[in-house]
Structure formats: structure tokens, C-alpha cells
Scaffold this motif. Structure first.
Motif, PDB file in Angstrom:
ATOM      1  N   GLN B 232       0.829  -1.214   0.000  1.00 45.56           N
ATOM      2  CA  GLN B 232       0.000   0.000   0.000  1.00 45.56           C
ATOM      3  C   GLN B 232       0.864   1.266   0.000  1.00 45.56           C
ATOM      4  OE1 GLN B 232      -3.773   0.147   0.156  1.00 45.56           O
ATOM      5  NE2 GLN B 232      -2.893   1.957  -0.781  1.00 45.56           N
ATOM      6  N   ASN B 236       1.423   4.258  -3.107  1.00 50.89           N
ATOM      7  CA  ASN B 236       1.324   5.704  -2.927  1.00 50.89           C
ATOM      8  C   ASN B 236       2.612   6.405  -3.331  1.00 50.89           C
ATOM      9  OD1 ASN B 236      -1.256   5.388  -1.971  1.00 50.89           O
ATOM     10  ND2 ASN B 236      -0.618   5.254   0.167  1.00 50.89           N
ATOM     11  N   ILE B 298      -5.257   3.336  -6.980  1.00 52.25           N
ATOM     12  CA  ILE B 298      -5.742   4.255  -5.950  1.00 52.25           C
ATOM     13  C   ILE B 298      -7.204   4.633  -6.196  1.00 52.25           C
ATOM     14  CG2 ILE B 298      -5.453   6.575  -5.012  1.00 52.25           C
ATOM     15  CD1 ILE B 298      -2.412   6.186  -5.462  1.00 52.25           C
TER      16      ILE B 298
END
Lengths: 317, 428
Positions: B232, B236, B298
Motif C-alpha cells: 500500500q 502511494n 488508488i
């Protein structure tokens, strides 16, 4: 008695069946889960790939014997033809373009954010925000065209043709500023908007004017969010490529004059790789050393901004 | 009741200092309000300047000059327009080289060509009309005297108002002369590259999003939990990596390491295996797929997160397995959001230039790409190359190509917004 016994057995078998169902191996389900995990893992592979590719080629560059690490990080001259690989010739112009861009984007972006969040009516917001989104969605090559055919002639008409060169870092910097402006304003506006309304009401109750509320209450409360926006904007400006490739000029030069042409790190990578490049040359390896530097810089900035945002979230969400 | 109106005023200090203090603060407030508004107006002006600059580049007067005047090409006093096909062929053979004549004959024999076709050839090859100079739209309107002075120095020249964006511009391939160049190859290149990008990135991205939203949270194994958290964070971070870095990744991995695959050599799909290299549509598509993957993930994650939990519980409660719940209940509700995010990511990919320059887009190709193993150019690459040329006429066609690109992107983004407005409200 018999009834309760039979219900007990039913309950028992039901429990057994339930646990069986739960434990039953479902090949299809496992296969799907494994595939989905693989999809997620692709991102890890991408990062590993980037680190591996940049690291390996950079290593080849530094072990080639033509340049030492110290020469690379301290030199101010970049001339592959005579074996000079000083990153400052490129890094300096990257930083200069970024600084000019921030001079444009940060004050303007913050002002737009304050206006949208604190002053604008709902109607004005509903028109202005999409307009800024359009500005953010225009491809960077179009901004490059804009820099070269609009901003440069504009600067030349102000400062004079003999001072401003056709390719210059000022025009590229200003246009990058325009490019990241929507990013700054929308991220800052989100941060300002997230500040609880009670704070504003308290300020009004104490007799503060709208400006005082915005500047002395809301903005300090949103500092972390706004700071994160600024950092992301810097990172974007450093990594921006097409605008500088088109408008900032070809050929590295160590100069502090924004009206002279100077090649940035990204501009150099594009120019070198756009030509016919042999895979074994030192030129080829050198762009990966620049790329590694670029990657480390932007990644550091992005990680910092993420931490800053987290700080902000912990405070208000 | 008992409080009189003026008593409240009386409780306020009758101090001129305070009054002026308050006044000053309000004045300050007003000044800054104007500053903030001005900043917003500047931002909008920047957008308008951008559009204005593109539009004035695409239209305007051009000075044309013929290599040979059509009037001088008369036969027995008959003007060019009235000549027969045979006479036109003779004119053509008199003025162009034998090699070119043979090539034209080879393309299509003259006996089979129509009179109009031969006439066009004479105009194109013999008269050879060229743009000597071009002016932007604003100059065309407001500085006519400048144009007229220039034309006075060009007695053979002809002044014509031209739109650089026209139908032929869209359907003709590249050319080294700007007035004959078109963006046909670039449009096909863009379509091919984006097709591959979406075909790869969409399933991978949505799959990753499903995993992270639906599976990752229920993993028991602490090591796997850690790994999921890393994935995760990593996604990002990847979203902030400059696009040019992806280009370098693509250059090494797709163009060099996977060359037998991306050049099509392993399939025998190339005519000449010696000249084949990995700088193909497939490499470009894969590079852009990797580039937009974090964006798709996302966005898809957000869409999946917005599906109410009660739907999942209802599905599970009826005995559906996890995947059945996801496939029949979660995904159908999340699909508008996922598609919106996908379209936005797609328009980002369409506008990308730097990574494609790095992996080696062709600088000059005139044949349509015919598959994933062709060399390629795309619209943004074409715009970049034309902008980088010093001649004004190349800037004009760059501006025209930008209009095409922006119209394409605007259509895509508008459809994304429509999708969001139409289905977004229902599911939320």
C-alpha cells in the motif's frame, strides 16, 4: 427430552457442517486470491525494477573509471566528450527552475486555495474548481509549447531580446509554476476545508474579521496540510520534463542567470536518450546516474510530504 | 425591552482609536480579499492564455509562393485547368525526374489515373506551392501593414488565410514539409499504445485494488500483513515518481532485456529480424501501463471502499463465498467509480511524452503502424518534435495537433465526469 436431544444433534451437525464449510479448501477461491495478490505485488516489482535498473547502470557508470563519485557530486561541468561529469551543471538549473516555479505556484496557489475555501460562494466554487482541474489535465508537452511560443516572447518583450535568450530557465520555470498551481491550490484547499467549522465560528465570535480568521486561525490549523501540498509541488517541479526539454535549452551550463539557457537533469535525459544512443557508452550509463539522483530526490520529498499529511490527519480527522 | 437602542452604542467605547482600528482591519480584509480574488483570476487567465496561444497558432495568413507559375504552363494558349489528361502527363514528365515518374507509374499506372488525379500531381509536383512565411491569427488581424510590407518584397507571392487544422491534416501521414504533413500515423500510434496500456493496466490495477481492499485486511499471517502494508505504501510512493523514470525502466526492461518479446522476433512477426528492436508499440504500451497502474489502483480502491459494508454482509449471510460476494455485489456497485478513475488514468497516459521519448519513439515514420510490433510515434511525440523545430510553420502544425489532442482529452474527461454524475450518486 427426545425433542431437546434431537435439536441438540441438529445443532451439532449444523456446527460441524459450518466448520467444514469454513475450512473447506476452495481451489477456485484460492487461485483467485493468489492472482489478486500477484496484481498487488506488481507494484513491488515495479519499485524493485526501478531501484535495480537505476542502481545497476549507475554502478557501471561509477566503476567505468572515467568518473569518481566525488567528481560527480562536486563538479560543476558536464561535458561527456572530455570526461567531465559534474552533476551541478544540471542540478543547478533543475533547482533554479524549481525555485522560479515555486515563486509562482506557492503564493498564487495558496491565495487561490484561501479564496476558494474561505471566500468563494458555492456557485463560484462549482465553476472555478473544474476550471482548475482542466488546467491540471493539460499534457505537459502543451505547456512546453506554451512556454516556448508565449512565455519566452513575453519575457523578451519586457526585458529585451539581448537579455533574454530564446531558450531560458525563467520561461520554463514560470510555466512549470502554472502547471503545478492547480495541484497546490487543490491540495491546500482540501486542507483548509478540513479545518473544523467551529474554529471559524469561535474566531468570528471573538470579533475577528474574515481575513483574520482565515490567516490567523484557519491557515495555522491547516499548516501541515498546506506544507504537504508545497512539498509535493516541489517534487513535481523537479521531475517535470517536457517543459524544460522544450523551453529551457539544450546543453548543460552552470549559470545563475535565469534568462540564459541551461539544461536540467530531466532535459538532459530526454535529449541524450532521444538521440541514437549506443547501449555500452558512458553517455548511456550517465543518464541512469542522473535518473537515480532524480528518483532519490523526488522519493524523499514524497515520503516527507506523506508524513506531514499524516500529522495533519491525526490532528483533525 | 428596557434597553434603549442608544444605550448599546453607549456601552461601546466612544474612542476614535478603536473606531479607526476596526476600520483599518476591515480595509485590510477588503484589500486581501481583492488579492485572493486576483490570484484566482490570474490562474484562469493563465488557462485562457494557453488556449489563446494555441488557437492563434493554428490559424492565420500565409505567404505562398509557387516554384513554377501555373500560368506559364499553358499549352497552345490553353490554361492549365483546361488541358487534357495526356497533355498534363507530358507536362509532368517534362518537369520531374525520370525516377520519380517511374515511381508514380509504379504506384498506379497513368493510364488508369483520372484527369483530376494527374492535375493534382501537376499542382503538387510541378507548381510546388510552398509556404514562405506564416503569421499568427493576432498578427493577421491587427498588423496587416507588416504583412503587406512583406508581401511587397515578394512579387510572385500570394497571400492566403489558412486554417492549419483541416481534414487532410488528420488523414495524411508525416512529411518533412510542414504544409503537407499530417498526424495520421500519430493518431494510429496513440490508439495502439493506449489500447495496450489499458488492456494491461486495467485488469492488473483493479485486481490489486480488490486484493488490497477486500483481502488484505483479513489476512492472519503477520508477515503477509506487513507485506500488504508495504504494498500500500509503495503504491502511494510510486504515484509520485516522475514519469521519465518509468521511461528509463521501460528502456532497460522492455526495450533491452525483453527485446525478443517486444520486438516480435520470437513470433517471427517481423519481416527483417536483423533490424528489429524493442522500440515498439508493445514496449510503449507496457511502459505506460506501469506508469498509470498506481493511479488506477488508488482510484479503484476508493470506489471499492465506497461500497457499503452491508452489501458484503448480506452476500456472505446468504452463503456466498468471498469471491462470489465481490464479483456479484461489490464490483457491480463499484464499477462506475472504477471506470471513471480508469478514464482519467487513460487521459494521463495519452498525454505522456517523456517516457516515450526515452524508450525511443520514432522520429519520422510515414507508414501506419500495423500491430504491436511496429515502430511508433504518438500525438504528444509529434507535437514535441514539431515544437522543437525552428521554423514557424512547424509551430503552426504543432498548434493544430495540440487542438486535436486537447479535443480528444476533453471528450474523455467529459465522459468520465458524466459517468460519475450519472452513476456516482446512485451508489452512494
Amino acid at each position: 427430552m427426545t425433542v431437546s436431544a434431537s435439536t441438540r444433534t441438529i445443532a451439532k451437525t449444523a456446527a460441524a457442517a459450518k466448520s467444514d464449510l469454513h475450512k473447506r479448501l476452495r481451489l477456485g477461491e484460492s487461485f483467485i486470491e493468489a492472482f489478486l495478490f500477484f496484481c498487488g505485488a506488481v507494484s513491488i516489482l515495479t519499485t524493485l525494477g526501478i531501484v535495480f535498473v537505476l542502481g545497476k547502470e549507475s554502478l557501471l557508470f561509477f566503476t567505468s573509471g572515467e568518473v569518481t563519485l566525488w567528481e560527480f557530486i562536486s563538479g560543476t561541468e558536464w561535458q561527456p566528450a572530455i570526461g567531465r561529469f559534474g552533476i551541478w551543471a544540471l542540478l543547478n538549473s533543475t533547482l533554479m527552475v524549481t525555485a522560479i516555479a515555486m515563486l509562482v505556484a506557492l503564493p498564487l496557489g495558496l491565495a487561490v486555495a484561501i479564496y476558494l475555501s474561505e471566500y468563494a460562494s458555492l456557485r463560484a466554487r462549482s465553476i472555478l474548481k473544474p476550471v482548475l482541474e482542466v488546467l491540471a489535465g493539460v499534457p505537459t508537452v502543451v505547456y512546453g509549447y506554451f512556454a516556448l511560443t508565449f512565455m519566452t516572447p513575453f519575457l523578451r518583450s519586457i526585458f529585451g531580446d539581448e537579455i533574454v535568450q530564446i531558450y531560458n530557465t525563467a520561461a520554463a520555470g514560470i510555466v512549470i509554476g502554472i502547471l503545478v498551481l492547480p495541484l497546490v491550490s487543490s491540495m491546500s484547499e482540501d486542507a483548509l476545508h478540513a479545518v473544523p467549522y467551529a474554529l471559524r465560528e469561535a474566531a468570528y465570535g471573538l470579533g475577528a474579521t474574515k481575513l483574520e480568521t482565515a490567516i490567523k486561525v484557519v491557515l495555522p490549523a491547516a499548516t501541515y496540510g498546506v506544507a504537504a501540498a508545497f512539498i509535493v509541488a516541489i517534487s513535481r517541479a523537479i521531475g517535470e520534463t517536457m517543459i524544460v526539454a522544450i523551453a529551457a535549452g539544450a546543453g548543460p551550463s552552470f549559470t545563475f542567470n535565469p534568462f540564459e539557457s541551461a539544461e536540467t537533469m530531466t532535459g538532459h535525459i530526454v535529449r541524450i536518450s532521444g538521440g541514437d544512443l549506443s547501449y555500452d557508452s558512458i553517455d548511456y550509463n550517465s543518464i541512469f546516474a542522473i535518473g537515480l539522483m532524480l528518483f532519490v530526490m523526488t522519493l524523499t520529498l514524497n515520503i516527507i510530504s506523506r508524513h506531514v499529511v499524516k500529522h495533519f490527519r491525526e490532528e483533525y480527522e | 425591552m428596557s434597553v434603549k437602542p442608544d444605550s448599546s452604542v453607549a456601552s461601546y467605547p466612544e474612542d476614535d482609536g478603536l473606531q479607526s482600528f476596526v476600520k483599518r482591519r476591515h480595509r485590510q480584509g477588503l484589500t486581501w480579499r481583492i488579492v485572493f480574488q486576483a490570484a484566482t483570476i490570474v490562474a484562469i487567465l493563465a488557462l485562457l492564455a494557453l488556449l489563446y496561444n494555441i488557437i492563434i497558432g493554428s490559424f492565420g495568413y500565409v505567404a505562398l509562393q509557387n516554384k513554377i507559375e501555373p500560368e506559364s504552363l499553358h499549352v497552345d494558349g490553353m490554361p492549365l485547368e483546361e488541358l487534357s489528361k495526356e497533355q498534363l502527363v507530358i507536362i509532368l514528365s517534362e518537369h520531374i525526374s525520370k525516377g520519380l515518374m517511374r515511381r508514380l507509374e509504379h504506384d498506379q499506372p497513368f493510364t488508369e489515373r483520372t484527369r483530376q488525379d494527374v492535375y493534382n500531381l501537376v499542382i503538387e509536383r510541378v507548381v510546388e506551392q510552398r509556404v514562405v512565411k506564416s503569421w499568427s491569427l493576432t498578427v493577421s488581424f491587427f498588423k496587416r501593414d507588416e504583412i503587406e510590407t512583406f508581401m511587397a518584397g515578394l512579387p510572385q507571392g500570394k497571400l492566403e488565410f489558412r486554417s492549419w487544422l483541416h481534414w487532410n491534416f488528420l488523414i495524411t501521414p508525416q512529411s518533412s514539409t510542414p504544409e503537407l504533413a499530417g498526424i495520421r500515423t500519430a493518431i494510429f500510434g496513440t490508439l495502439w499504445v493506449i489500447f495496450i496500456t489499458v488492456a494491461v493496466a486495467f485488469p492488473l490495477g483493479v485486481g490489486a485494488a480488490i486484493y488490497l481492499e477486500e483481502y488484505a485486511a483479513h489476512v492472519g499471517n503477520p508477515w503477509l500483513r506487513r507485506l500488504n502494508a508495504i504494498i500500500q505504501t509503495n503504491i502511494n510512493n510510486l504515484a509520485g515518481v516522475p514519469s521519465i523514470i518509468y521511461g528509463m525502466l521501460g528502456l532497460v526492461i522492455f526495450v533491452r532485456v525483453m527485446e525478443p518479446l517486444t520486438s516480435g522476433a520470437f513470433l517471427g512477426a517481423v519481416e527483417d529480424a536483423t533490424t528489429a528492436n524493442g522500440r515498439t508499440i508493445l514496449s510503449a504500451g507496457l511502459t505506460l501501463a506501469i506508469l498509470i497502474l498506481p493511479l488506477i489502483i488508488i482510484n479503484a480502491q476508493e470506489a471499492i471502499r465506497a461500497v457499503p459494508n452491508s452489501l458484503r454482509q448480506a452476500g456472505m449471510g446468504l452463503g456466498a463465498t468471498k469471491w462470489q460476494t465481490i464479483w456479484h455485489h461489490v464490483l457491480p456497485n463499484a464499477i462506475p467509480g472504477i471506470l471513471t478513475g480508469n478514464i482519467l488514468a487513460m487521459s494521463r497516459a495519452i498525454g505522456e511524452t517523456a517516457p516515450l521519448v526515452v524508450i525511443g519513439a520514432s522520429t519520422f515514420i510515414t507508414v501506419d503502424p500495423n500491430g504491436p510490433f511496429s515502430k511508433f510515434t504518438t500525438l504528444p511525440i509529434q507535437i514535441y518534435q514539431w515544437t522543437a523545430r525552428p521554423q514557424d510553420e512547424f509551430r503552426n502544425i504543432a498548434a493544430a495537433a495540440i487542438i486535436v489532442l486537447l479535443v480528444l482529452l476533453l471528450t474523455l474527461n467529459a465522459s468520465a465526469v458524466l459517468l460519475r454524475n450519472r452513476y456516482g450518486k446512485k451508489s452512494l
